[in-house]
Design a protein around this motif. Structure first.
Motif, PDB file in Angstrom:
ATOM      1  N   TYR A 155       9.284 -73.890  41.536  1.00  0.00           N
ATOM      2  CA  TYR A 155       9.712 -73.914  39.851  1.00  0.00           C
ATOM      3  C   TYR A 155       8.424 -73.910  39.086  1.00  0.00           C
ATOM      4  O   TYR A 155       8.555 -73.117  38.257  1.00  0.00           O
ATOM      5  CB  TYR A 155      10.411 -75.282  39.786  1.00  0.00           C
ATOM      6  CG  TYR A 155      10.905 -75.629  38.290  1.00  0.00           C
ATOM      7  CD1 TYR A 155      12.186 -74.688  37.848  1.00  0.00           C
ATOM      8  CD2 TYR A 155      10.539 -76.651  37.644  1.00  0.00           C
ATOM      9  CE1 TYR A 155      12.398 -74.864  36.697  1.00  0.00           C
ATOM     10  CE2 TYR A 155      10.950 -76.622  36.372  1.00  0.00           C
ATOM     11  CZ  TYR A 155      12.012 -76.149  35.933  1.00  0.00           C
ATOM     12  OH  TYR A 155      12.407 -76.415  34.566  1.00  0.00           O
ATOM     13  N   ARG A 182       7.594 -70.881  36.370  1.00  0.00           N
ATOM     14  CA  ARG A 182       7.529 -71.152  34.939  1.00  0.00           C
ATOM     15  C   ARG A 182       6.367 -70.792  34.330  1.00  0.00           C
ATOM     16  O   ARG A 182       6.388 -70.561  33.103  1.00  0.00           O
ATOM     17  CB  ARG A 182       7.463 -72.912  34.710  1.00  0.00           C
ATOM     18  CG  ARG A 182       8.952 -73.474  34.888  1.00  0.00           C
ATOM     19  CD  ARG A 182       8.988 -74.835  34.577  1.00  0.00           C
ATOM     20  NE  ARG A 182       8.627 -75.077  33.258  1.00  0.00           N
ATOM     21  CZ  ARG A 182       8.107 -76.249  32.690  1.00  0.00           C
ATOM     22  NH1 ARG A 182       7.833 -77.085  33.478  1.00  0.00           N
ATOM     23  NH2 ARG A 182       7.877 -76.395  31.357  1.00  0.00           N
ATOM     24  N   MET A 216      12.925 -68.026  32.345  1.00  0.00           N
ATOM     25  CA  MET A 216      13.633 -69.337  32.727  1.00  0.00           C
ATOM     26  C   MET A 216      15.149 -69.197  32.069  1.00  0.00           C
ATOM     27  O   MET A 216      15.268 -68.950  30.861  1.00  0.00           O
ATOM     28  CB  MET A 216      13.195 -70.597  32.367  1.00  0.00           C
ATOM     29  CG  MET A 216      11.896 -70.712  32.796  1.00  0.00           C
ATOM     30  SD  MET A 216      11.559 -70.250  34.820  1.00  0.00           S
ATOM     31  CE  MET A 216      12.376 -71.943  35.345  1.00  0.00           C
ATOM     32  N   ARG A 266      16.977 -75.780  34.084  1.00  0.00           N
ATOM     33  CA  ARG A 266      15.943 -76.208  34.534  1.00  0.00           C
ATOM     34  C   ARG A 266      16.173 -76.932  35.726  1.00  0.00           C
ATOM     35  O   ARG A 266      17.306 -77.103  36.193  1.00  0.00           O
ATOM     36  CB  ARG A 266      15.448 -77.399  33.490  1.00  0.00           C
ATOM     37  CG  ARG A 266      16.626 -78.396  33.450  1.00  0.00           C
ATOM     38  CD  ARG A 266      16.493 -79.357  32.340  1.00  0.00           C
ATOM     39  NE  ARG A 266      17.436 -80.475  32.161  1.00  0.00           N
ATOM     40  CZ  ARG A 266      18.518 -80.308  31.629  1.00  0.00           C
ATOM     41  NH1 ARG A 266      18.784 -79.154  31.157  1.00  0.00           N
ATOM     42  NH2 ARG A 266      19.368 -81.359  31.661  1.00  0.00           N
ATOM     43  N   LEU A 267      15.087 -77.198  36.610  1.00  0.00           N
ATOM     44  CA  LEU A 267      15.139 -77.913  38.054  1.00  0.00           C
ATOM     45  C   LEU A 267      15.764 -79.431  38.020  1.00  0.00           C
ATOM     46  O   LEU A 267      15.257 -79.954  37.279  1.00  0.00           O
ATOM     47  CB  LEU A 267      13.798 -78.131  38.505  1.00  0.00           C
ATOM     48  CG  LEU A 267      13.807 -78.805  40.133  1.00  0.00           C
ATOM     49  CD1 LEU A 267      14.491 -77.730  41.141  1.00  0.00           C
ATOM     50  CD2 LEU A 267      12.281 -78.907  40.429  1.00  0.00           C
ATOM     51  N   GLU A 268      16.740 -79.292  38.546  1.00  0.00           N
ATOM     52  CA  GLU A 268      17.798 -80.760  38.660  1.00  0.00           C
ATOM     53  C   GLU A 268      18.405 -80.748  40.075  1.00  0.00           C
ATOM     54  O   GLU A 268      18.740 -80.039  40.734  1.00  0.00           O
ATOM     55  CB  GLU A 268      18.545 -80.836  37.335  1.00  0.00           C
ATOM     56  CG  GLU A 268      19.604 -79.835  37.370  1.00  0.00           C
ATOM     57  CD  GLU A 268      20.188 -80.176  35.933  1.00  0.00           C
ATOM     58  OE1 GLU A 268      19.631 -80.735  34.917  1.00  0.00           O
ATOM     59  OE2 GLU A 268      21.335 -79.650  36.084  1.00  0.00           O
ATOM     60  N   PHE A 325      17.241 -74.539  40.394  1.00  0.00           N
ATOM     61  CA  PHE A 325      17.010 -74.115  39.205  1.00  0.00           C
ATOM     62  C   PHE A 325      17.322 -72.560  38.941  1.00  0.00           C
ATOM     63  O   PHE A 325      17.709 -72.031  39.882  1.00  0.00           O
ATOM     64  CB  PHE A 325      15.317 -74.283  38.711  1.00  0.00           C
ATOM     65  CG  PHE A 325      14.436 -73.426  39.592  1.00  0.00           C
ATOM     66  CD1 PHE A 325      14.211 -72.146  39.213  1.00  0.00           C
ATOM     67  CD2 PHE A 325      14.222 -73.818  40.770  1.00  0.00           C
ATOM     68  CE1 PHE A 325      13.312 -71.245  39.751  1.00  0.00           C
ATOM     69  CE2 PHE A 325      13.119 -73.138  41.377  1.00  0.00           C
ATOM     70  CZ  PHE A 325      12.866 -71.814  40.976  1.00  0.00           C
ATOM     71  N   THR A 379      19.575 -67.980  41.174  1.00  0.00           N
ATOM     72  CA  THR A 379      19.441 -69.440  41.320  1.00  0.00           C
ATOM     73  C   THR A 379      18.912 -69.783  42.575  1.00  0.00           C
ATOM     74  O   THR A 379      19.210 -69.033  43.551  1.00  0.00           O
ATOM     75  CB  THR A 379      20.974 -69.944  41.236  1.00  0.00           C
ATOM     76  OG1 THR A 379      21.684 -69.718  40.188  1.00  0.00           O
ATOM     77  CG2 THR A 379      21.111 -71.320  41.571  1.00  0.00           C
TER      78      THR A 379
END
Length: 119
Positions: free
Chosen positions: A77, A81, A87, A92-94, A103, A114
């Motif tokens: 990630y 970035r 992006m 966002r990374l979660e 992400f 993804t």
């Protein structure tokens, strides 16, 4: 019967030169083959094919692929970035409730990529 098959997405590309440049420079893919209206890129065991589709409207492109990451998704990630990857605004990374850390990015054709790793 289907266990030993390899799936290779075929994705639309408005401009093959721009798509090739993005996948090489921002995502680290390498060129395998290039034809007037077809492009093959590869990174590790991930192979993507692109066909020229100049009439594609990127704002209504529903193409998506899911790439499973075995480990190190946080590092990937951060690398993407800073590499010039586009992006996704909500990507966002979660950690997700379905047990994956994910992400998402977009390519120049608005194909959604993804990335997910099991938690």
């Amino acid at each position: 019967m289907l266990a030993n098959l390899q799936v290779i997405p075929r994705l639309p590309a408005i401009n093959l030169e721009e798509t090739q440049s993005y996948f090489e420079n921002a995502l680290g893919f390498t060129l395998i083959s290039r034809y007037p209206e077809y492009l093959i890129m590869k990174s590790g065991s991930t192979e993507l094919h692109f066909f020229e589709f100049k009439e594609l409207d990127p704002l209504i492109n529903y193409s998506m692929i899911y790439i499973r990451v075995p480990s190190g998704i946080e590092k990937l990630y951060e690398e993407l970035r800073t590499s010039g990857a586009i992006m996704h605004p909500n990507g966002r990374l979660e950690s997700k409730p379905w047990g994956l850390k994910e992400f998402a990015i977009l390519d120049p054709n608005h194909t959604l990529l993804t990335f997910g790793q099991l938690i």
